[in-house]
Design a protein around this motif. Structure first.
Motif, PDB file in Angstrom:
ATOM      1  N   LYS A  37       0.808  -1.225   0.000  1.00 47.12           N
ATOM      2  CA  LYS A  37       0.000   0.000   0.000  1.00 47.12           C
ATOM      3  C   LYS A  37       0.840   1.273   0.000  1.00 47.12           C
ATOM      4  CE  LYS A  37      -4.368  -1.589   0.603  1.00 47.12           C
ATOM      5  NZ  LYS A  37      -5.528  -1.228  -0.232  1.00 47.12           N
ATOM      6  N   ASN A  38       1.953   1.279   0.738  1.00 49.04           N
ATOM      7  CA  ASN A  38       2.666   2.534   0.959  1.00 49.04           C
ATOM      8  C   ASN A  38       3.672   2.849  -0.145  1.00 49.04           C
ATOM      9  OD1 ASN A  38       4.297   0.327   1.904  1.00 49.04           O
ATOM     10  ND2 ASN A  38       5.670   1.814   2.872  1.00 49.04           N
ATOM     11  N   ALA A  39       3.770   2.007  -1.157  1.00 51.37           N
ATOM     12  CA  ALA A  39       4.747   2.221  -2.221  1.00 51.37           C
ATOM     13  C   ALA A  39       4.195   3.136  -3.307  1.00 51.37           C
ATOM     14  CB  ALA A  39       5.145   0.882  -2.836  1.00 51.37           C
ATOM     15  N   GLU A  40       5.089   3.832  -3.997  1.00 49.09           N
ATOM     16  CA  GLU A  40       4.705   4.535  -5.208  1.00 49.09           C
ATOM     17  C   GLU A  40       4.376   3.506  -6.281  1.00 49.09           C
ATOM     18  OE1 GLU A  40       4.316   7.745  -5.605  1.00 49.09           O
ATOM     19  OE2 GLU A  40       4.936   8.221  -3.558  1.00 49.09           O
ATOM     20  N   HIS A  41       3.555   3.917  -7.250  1.00 48.06           N
ATOM     21  CA  HIS A  41       3.040   2.925  -8.205  1.00 48.06           C
ATOM     22  C   HIS A  41       4.156   2.222  -8.969  1.00 48.06           C
ATOM     23  CE1 HIS A  41      -0.091   0.986 -10.542  1.00 48.06           C
ATOM     24  NE2 HIS A  41       0.603   1.260 -11.635  1.00 48.06           N
ATOM     25  N   GLN A  42       5.162   2.975  -9.413  1.00 46.57           N
ATOM     26  CA  GLN A  42       6.238   2.363 -10.183  1.00 46.57           C
ATOM     27  C   GLN A  42       7.021   1.370  -9.340  1.00 46.57           C
ATOM     28  OE1 GLN A  42       6.425   2.722 -13.440  1.00 46.57           O
ATOM     29  NE2 GLN A  42       8.054   1.185 -13.491  1.00 46.57           N
ATOM     30  N   GLN A  43       7.265   1.730  -8.075  1.00 50.16           N
ATOM     31  CA  GLN A  43       7.954   0.801  -7.184  1.00 50.16           C
ATOM     32  C   GLN A  43       7.100  -0.435  -6.945  1.00 50.16           C
ATOM     33  OE1 GLN A  43       8.375   1.971  -3.106  1.00 50.16           O
ATOM     34  NE2 GLN A  43      10.037   0.525  -2.704  1.00 50.16           N
ATOM     35  N   ARG A  44       5.787  -0.230  -6.752  1.00 51.73           N
ATOM     36  CA  ARG A  44       4.869  -1.354  -6.524  1.00 51.73           C
ATOM     37  C   ARG A  44       4.902  -2.312  -7.707  1.00 51.73           C
ATOM     38  NH1 ARG A  44       0.664   1.432  -6.139  1.00 51.73           N
ATOM     39  NH2 ARG A  44       0.717   1.765  -3.893  1.00 51.73           N
ATOM     40  N   ARG A  45       4.860  -1.755  -8.912  1.00 55.26           N
ATOM     41  CA  ARG A  45       4.879  -2.601 -10.097  1.00 55.26           C
ATOM     42  C   ARG A  45       6.199  -3.344 -10.213  1.00 55.26           C
ATOM     43  NH1 ARG A  45       5.997  -3.976 -14.925  1.00 55.26           N
ATOM     44  NH2 ARG A  45       4.430  -4.347 -16.539  1.00 55.26           N
ATOM     45  N   HIS A  46       7.296  -2.654  -9.947  1.00 52.53           N
ATOM     46  CA  HIS A  46       8.627  -3.269 -10.020  1.00 52.53           C
ATOM     47  C   HIS A  46       8.739  -4.423  -9.018  1.00 52.53           C
ATOM     48  CE1 HIS A  46      12.937  -3.501 -10.688  1.00 52.53           C
ATOM     49  NE2 HIS A  46      13.143  -3.392  -9.394  1.00 52.53           N
ATOM     50  N   THR A  47       8.233  -4.199  -7.816  1.00 53.70           N
ATOM     51  CA  THR A  47       8.260  -5.253  -6.802  1.00 53.70           C
ATOM     52  C   THR A  47       7.357  -6.414  -7.205  1.00 53.70           C
ATOM     53  OG1 THR A  47       8.642  -3.574  -5.090  1.00 53.70           O
ATOM     54  CG2 THR A  47       7.956  -5.759  -4.346  1.00 53.70           C
ATOM     55  N   ALA A  48       6.190  -6.087  -7.774  1.00 59.42           N
ATOM     56  CA  ALA A  48       5.261  -7.137  -8.210  1.00 59.42           C
ATOM     57  C   ALA A  48       5.900  -8.050  -9.253  1.00 59.42           C
ATOM     58  CB  ALA A  48       3.990  -6.505  -8.762  1.00 59.42           C
ATOM     59  N   GLU A  49       6.714  -7.489 -10.137  1.00 59.88           N
ATOM     60  CA  GLU A  49       7.424  -8.313 -11.128  1.00 59.88           C
ATOM     61  C   GLU A  49       8.322  -9.335 -10.425  1.00 59.88           C
ATOM     62  OE1 GLU A  49       9.548  -5.566 -13.533  1.00 59.88           O
ATOM     63  OE2 GLU A  49       7.802  -4.966 -14.715  1.00 59.88           O
ATOM     64  N   LYS A  50       8.997  -8.889  -9.380  1.00 60.64           N
ATOM     65  CA  LYS A  50       9.876  -9.788  -8.636  1.00 60.64           C
ATOM     66  C   LYS A  50       9.066 -10.843  -7.880  1.00 60.64           C
ATOM     67  CE  LYS A  50      13.639  -6.458  -8.124  1.00 60.64           C
ATOM     68  NZ  LYS A  50      14.564  -5.759  -7.193  1.00 60.64           N
ATOM     69  N   VAL A  51       7.899 -10.435  -7.383  1.00 62.39           N
ATOM     70  CA  VAL A  51       7.026 -11.389  -6.690  1.00 62.39           C
ATOM     71  C   VAL A  51       6.543 -12.464  -7.662  1.00 62.39           C
ATOM     72  CG1 VAL A  51       4.827 -11.653  -5.478  1.00 62.39           C
ATOM     73  CG2 VAL A  51       6.315  -9.705  -4.952  1.00 62.39           C
ATOM     74  N   LYS A  52       6.167 -12.059  -8.873  1.00 67.10           N
ATOM     75  CA  LYS A  52       5.754 -13.027  -9.903  1.00 67.10           C
ATOM     76  C   LYS A  52       6.879 -14.017 -10.186  1.00 67.10           C
ATOM     77  CE  LYS A  52       2.875 -14.188 -13.413  1.00 67.10           C
ATOM     78  NZ  LYS A  52       3.652 -15.099 -14.252  1.00 67.10           N
ATOM     79  N   PHE A  53       8.098 -13.507 -10.267  1.00 67.03           N
ATOM     80  CA  PHE A  53       9.267 -14.356 -10.502  1.00 67.03           C
ATOM     81  C   PHE A  53       9.458 -15.350  -9.358  1.00 67.03           C
ATOM     82  CE2 PHE A  53      13.868 -15.176 -10.206  1.00 67.03           C
ATOM     83  CZ  PHE A  53      14.125 -15.644 -11.498  1.00 67.03           C
ATOM     84  N   LEU A  54       9.171 -14.908  -8.122  1.00 63.42           N
ATOM     85  CA  LEU A  54       9.276 -15.806  -6.970  1.00 63.42           C
ATOM     86  C   LEU A  54       8.181 -16.871  -6.994  1.00 63.42           C
ATOM     87  CD1 LEU A  54       9.984 -13.387  -3.945  1.00 63.42           C
ATOM     88  CD2 LEU A  54      11.594 -14.971  -5.028  1.00 63.42           C
ATOM     89  N   CYS A  55       6.964 -16.467  -7.337  1.00 64.34           N
ATOM     90  CA  CYS A  55       5.810 -17.376  -7.256  1.00 64.34           C
ATOM     91  C   CYS A  55       5.825 -18.463  -8.322  1.00 64.34           C
ATOM     92  CB  CYS A  55       4.509 -16.582  -7.370  1.00 64.34           C
ATOM     93  SG  CYS A  55       4.090 -15.618  -5.899  1.00 64.34           S
TER      94      CYS A  55
END
Length: 209
Positions: A37-55
């Motif tokens: 929630k507390n991330a900026e959108h670009q950071q959130r998206r960048h982190t989500a890419e890494k989460v997808k890679f983990l999952c």
């Protein structure tokens, strides 16, 4: 089939988010809801890419909290929408073959979510939780019983996922109320033995494994 156990990601930084998610995957959790929630959108998206890679190597279901654009870009398994987020109808049009979950805090919200056609409803908070800002009114077991009994009376079959400060000793009673499963974060994050904690959760939700 909607999982009975949903891990809600938590962490103020990307590093903490990824550490917590990897720890959850390592102990066998198969449904991850990414919430940053507390991330900026670009950071959130960048982190989500890494989460997808983990999952992906764990064949874990990845549900993105709030952000349909990120879910679409990553071809995530679904999206979870709050009451003030994008409508379920728009989400269904844009993501016709994906899981769409919706938040509810009252019986009226549950009625609304059933009419909207959510795949599951996250009902809560059960009790106070520090992992979510601007917390809705706490429901407690009494209100869960009221809501779930009405769902049974109306023959609604949308799975209800209990969320919000749930402890191990809450699970049995919540299941007896009629919830499909539980969502959790702190329960795993703060455990000294995450593997055993998740085995206990699974035993409670699914019986002996």
């Amino acid at each position: 089939m909607i999982s009975k156990s949903h891990y809600i990601s938590d962490g103020e930084t990307e590093e903490r988010q990824l550490y917590n998610i990897k720890s959850a995957l390592d102990v066998g959790i198969k449904c991850i809801q990414f919430r940053f929630k507390n991330a900026e959108h670009q950071q959130r998206r960048h982190t989500a890419e890494k989460v997808k890679f983990l999952c992906d190597p764990y064949h874990a279901t990845l549900i993105i909290n709030d952000h349909i654009d990120i879910a679409l870009d990553l071809d995530a398994n679904g999206v979870h929408l709050g009451l003030s987020d994008t409508s379920i109808a728009i989400a269904r049009k844009r993501m016709p073959n994906k899981i769409i979950g919706g938040t509810a805090n009252t019986l009226e919200h549950v009625i609304q979510r059933n009419r909207e056609g959510c795949d599951y409803i996250g009902l809560g908070p059960y009790r106070f939780t520090a992992t979510k800002r601007e917390l809705d009114p706490v429901l407690g077991i009494a209100n869960y019983k009221i809501v779930l009994s009405e769902c049974a009376r109306m023959h609604w079959t949308t799975p209800i996922i209990a969320i919000g400060g749930i402890r191990l000793d809450d699970i049995d009673e919540l299941l007896r109320c009629g919830v499909h499963g539980i969502a959790f974060s702190t329960l795993i994050n703060n455990s000294n033995d995450k593997k055993q904690t998740f085995l206990t959760i699974n035993n409670l939700l699914y019986g002996n494994i």
